[in-house]
Every structure is written in structure tokens, then in C-alpha cells.
Design a protein around this motif. Structure first.
Motif, short mmCIF file in Angstrom:
data_model
loop_
_atom_site.label_atom_id
_atom_site.label_comp_id
_atom_site.label_asym_id
_atom_site.label_seq_id
_atom_site.Cartn_x
_atom_site.Cartn_y
_atom_site.Cartn_z
N PHE A 34 0.84 -1.19 0.00
CA PHE A 34 0.00 0.00 0.00
C PHE A 34 0.89 1.24 0.00
O PHE A 34 1.81 1.39 0.81
N GLY A 35 0.61 2.18 -0.91
CA GLY A 35 1.44 3.36 -1.07
C GLY A 35 1.55 4.20 0.19
O GLY A 35 2.62 4.72 0.52
N GLY A 36 0.43 4.35 0.92
CA GLY A 36 0.47 5.13 2.15
C GLY A 36 1.42 4.57 3.18
O GLY A 36 2.02 5.31 3.97
N GLN A 37 1.57 3.24 3.19
CA GLN A 37 2.52 2.61 4.11
C GLN A 37 3.94 3.06 3.81
O GLN A 37 4.72 3.40 4.72
N VAL A 38 4.32 3.07 2.53
CA VAL A 38 5.69 3.44 2.16
C VAL A 38 5.94 4.92 2.45
O VAL A 38 7.02 5.29 2.94
N VAL A 39 4.96 5.78 2.17
CA VAL A 39 5.10 7.20 2.49
C VAL A 39 5.33 7.37 3.99
O VAL A 39 6.24 8.09 4.42
N ALA A 40 4.50 6.71 4.80
CA ALA A 40 4.60 6.86 6.25
C ALA A 40 5.91 6.30 6.79
O ALA A 40 6.56 6.93 7.64
N GLN A 41 6.34 5.13 6.32
CA GLN A 41 7.58 4.56 6.80
C GLN A 41 8.78 5.41 6.39
O GLN A 41 9.72 5.59 7.19
N ALA A 42 8.78 5.93 5.18
CA ALA A 42 9.88 6.81 4.74
C ALA A 42 9.92 8.08 5.59
O ALA A 42 11.01 8.57 5.93
N LEU A 43 8.76 8.61 5.93
CA LEU A 43 8.71 9.79 6.79
C LEU A 43 9.27 9.47 8.16
O LEU A 43 10.04 10.26 8.73
N VAL A 44 8.92 8.32 8.72
CA VAL A 44 9.46 7.91 10.01
C VAL A 44 10.98 7.79 9.95
O VAL A 44 11.70 8.23 10.86
N ALA A 45 11.50 7.19 8.88
CA ALA A 45 12.95 7.07 8.72
C ALA A 45 13.61 8.44 8.74
O ALA A 45 14.64 8.65 9.39
N ALA A 46 13.02 9.40 8.02
CA ALA A 46 13.57 10.76 8.01
C ALA A 46 13.48 11.38 9.40
O ALA A 46 14.44 12.02 9.87
#
Length: 286
Positions: A34-46
Motif C-alpha cells: 500500500f502506497g500510504g505505508q511506504v510514504v509513512a515509513q519513509a517519513l518515520v525514517a527521516a
């Protein structure tokens, strides 16, 4: 409750090395992550690489390849800049040795300044629209099988649509959508976690709005649909455990792509975030 717990678990990334993180996907029968998952995880990494006094005010991202839900995702953070007021990060999500997603995010210290916003759309509140069994009865009785399956799936986000016609007809409708959303349980006031969950849910229902003008939806087998890019601006602090109105519109579709915009308002009318996304909405060849 269980779905929210799973969401919080996948947002709690594993630290592999400085600037390197690993995220998992929920064990669901999906063709791609799910695209929202990748957006959210990338934001957490940042977020993990930014000083504690700075919070994300904007992010811009591109979906490069479909994610494999059976494989972990590696998030590689590049510390682009640490300035006096702003911090910039770039994150590349990697699977099977290839980048699948690219995100740039900007963080800012808390500042005072000019303050204005546009008005919230005039819609019934979340307690005044069909929900629970009444919502299921109105949608599931008449909806196509794919729509029924979507609404019956457990998810960490609760939906209360203001408009229901697009689920029940193939008529060409005005390309707008109004839907109340909130996290399925209380998650507290941590601004970083709330921003990540908002990023996660911001990819839900958004692309669908660009198809309303054509009497179609992302559930229609005649449509090939996928997110191409995703941008967000965080204007004010947000609590995703409280009801938010997700107001969406699609100003244009052309060239096999649809553009959709969204805004999040609190019940009191405060504009807390804005979203824009272009997606692939291509008729499937037979």
C-alpha cells in the motif's frame, strides 16, 4: 484495535545502521505494498535523523516500482541539509536491490508568524452521516463485490463518508469527495507519530476521486490505477485519533493521469494539512 496495533508496529522501523532502517509490511493478501505505508515509513525514517525540535512541514515523493509485500523495505536516509531553522532529508526505499520509492522531506523549528486559512466545507458532522451498521447496510447491500470486500476489510482507519453515490452508481459525478476519518483508537499526542499516521491514511480514497467524473472507481476491473507521486504540507499540529474531514477534489484528468487534491480539517474547522497526488488512471486494454 488490532489493526491499529499492527499499523504502529510497522511504523516502528528497525535501525540497521546510522541513516539505514528496515520496515516490514502487514501480512495481507496484496499484490503490492500500500502506497500510504511506504510514504509513512519513509517519513518515520527521516524523522529518526532529525533533531527533536523540528517537525515535518512538507514532503514530496515518487512511487517508482510496486512494492513486494512479502519482502522487507530498506530505507536509506540522506542528510541533505541541517540549517538554522530548516532540515532537509531525502529517503530512498529499496527492495531486491532496486529503489521503489523516493521521498524528500523538510522539517522546521516551531515558529510564530502570519496565520490564515480557507474555510472548511459545509458538511454534516461525523455523527450525522451514516456509520456503523447503517453505513454497511447502505453500501454493502447494493455495491459491487470489489467494493464490499474493501469495506469489510479490517483497517486501522475508520471512515464515515459524507457522499455515498460514487459507490452505488456508474453515473458521471462531480469529482469531489468528503469523508470523515480518524485512527481506530487513541494513539496520543506525539506530533511525529500523528504526522506519520496522517501520511499513511492520506493515500486512502484519494486517487478514486479523479475517476468519479468518468463513472468509474479504482475497484473497476476496466481501470488500471496506481499512485505516481504524493505530496503533503502539514500546516498545524494534528491528532489523528480525533475526527478529521478529508475534503478531496480532482481538477483534471488527461493523458492517462488524474490529479487529486485533498485537505484535512478538524471538527472545529482548523486546516491541519493539504495533499496533492497524481495517479495513473488508464483504461485497461482487453
Amino acid at each position: 484495535m488490532e489493526a491499529v496495533t499492527k499499523l504502529l508496529e510497522i511504523l516502528d522501523l528497525e535501525t540497521l545502521e546510522t541513516n539505514l532502517f528496515r520496515g516490514a509490511s502487514p501480512h495481507e493478501a496484496r499484490q503490492r505494498v500500500f502506497g500510504g505505508q511506504v510514504v509513512a515509513q519513509a517519513l518515520v525514517a527521516a524523522q529518526r535523523t532529525v533533531p527533536a525540535d523540528r517537525f515535518c512541514h512538507s514532503l514530496h515523493s515518487y512511487f517508482l516500482r510496486g512494492g513486494d509485500p512479502a519482502a522487507p523495505i530498506i530505507y536509506d536516509v540522506d542528510r541533505i541539509r541541517d540549517g538554522g531553522s530548516f532540515t532537509t532529508r531525502r529517503v530512498v526505499a529499496i527492495q531486491h536491490g532496486q529503489p521503489i520509492f523516493l521521498l524528500s522531506a523538510s522539517f522546521q523549528i516551531v515558529e510564530e508568524g502570519f496565520d490564515h486559512q480557507i474555510d472548511m466545507p459545509d458538511v454534516p458532522g461525523p455523527d450525522d452521516v451514516p456509520h456503523g451498521e447503517a453505513l454497511n447496510e447502505r453500501i454493502l447491500r447494493h455495491a459491487p463485490a470489489a467494493v464490499k470486500a474493501y469495506w469489510q476489510r479490517p483497517r486501522p482507519i475508520e471512515f464515515r463518508p459524507v457522499l455515498l453515490d460514487h459507490y452505488l452508481t456508474e453515473d458521471r459525478l462531480e469529482p469531489i469527495q468528503r469523508i470523515w476519518v480518524r485512527c481506530g483508537r487513541e494513539i496520543g499526542d506525539d506530533p511525529n507519530l500523528n504526522a506519520a499516521v496522517l501520511a499513511y491514511l492520506s493515500d486512502m480514497t484519494l486517487l478514486d476521486t479523479s475517476l468519479f467524473a468518468h463513472g468509474l472507481s479504482v475497484f473497476d476491473a476496466r481501470v488500471q490505477a496506481a499512485s505516481l507521486d504524493h505530496s503533503m504540507w502539514f500546516h498545524r499540529r494534528v491528532r489523528v485519533s480525533d475526527w478529521l474531514l478529508y475534503a478531496q477534489d480532482s481538477p483534471s484528468s488527461s493523458g492517462g493521469r488524474g490529479l487529486t487534491r485533498g485537505s484535512f480539517h478538524t471538527r472545529e474547522g482548523a486546516l491541519v494539512a493539504s495533499v496533492a497526488q497524481e495517479g495513473l488512471i488508464r483504461p485497461r486494454s482487453r
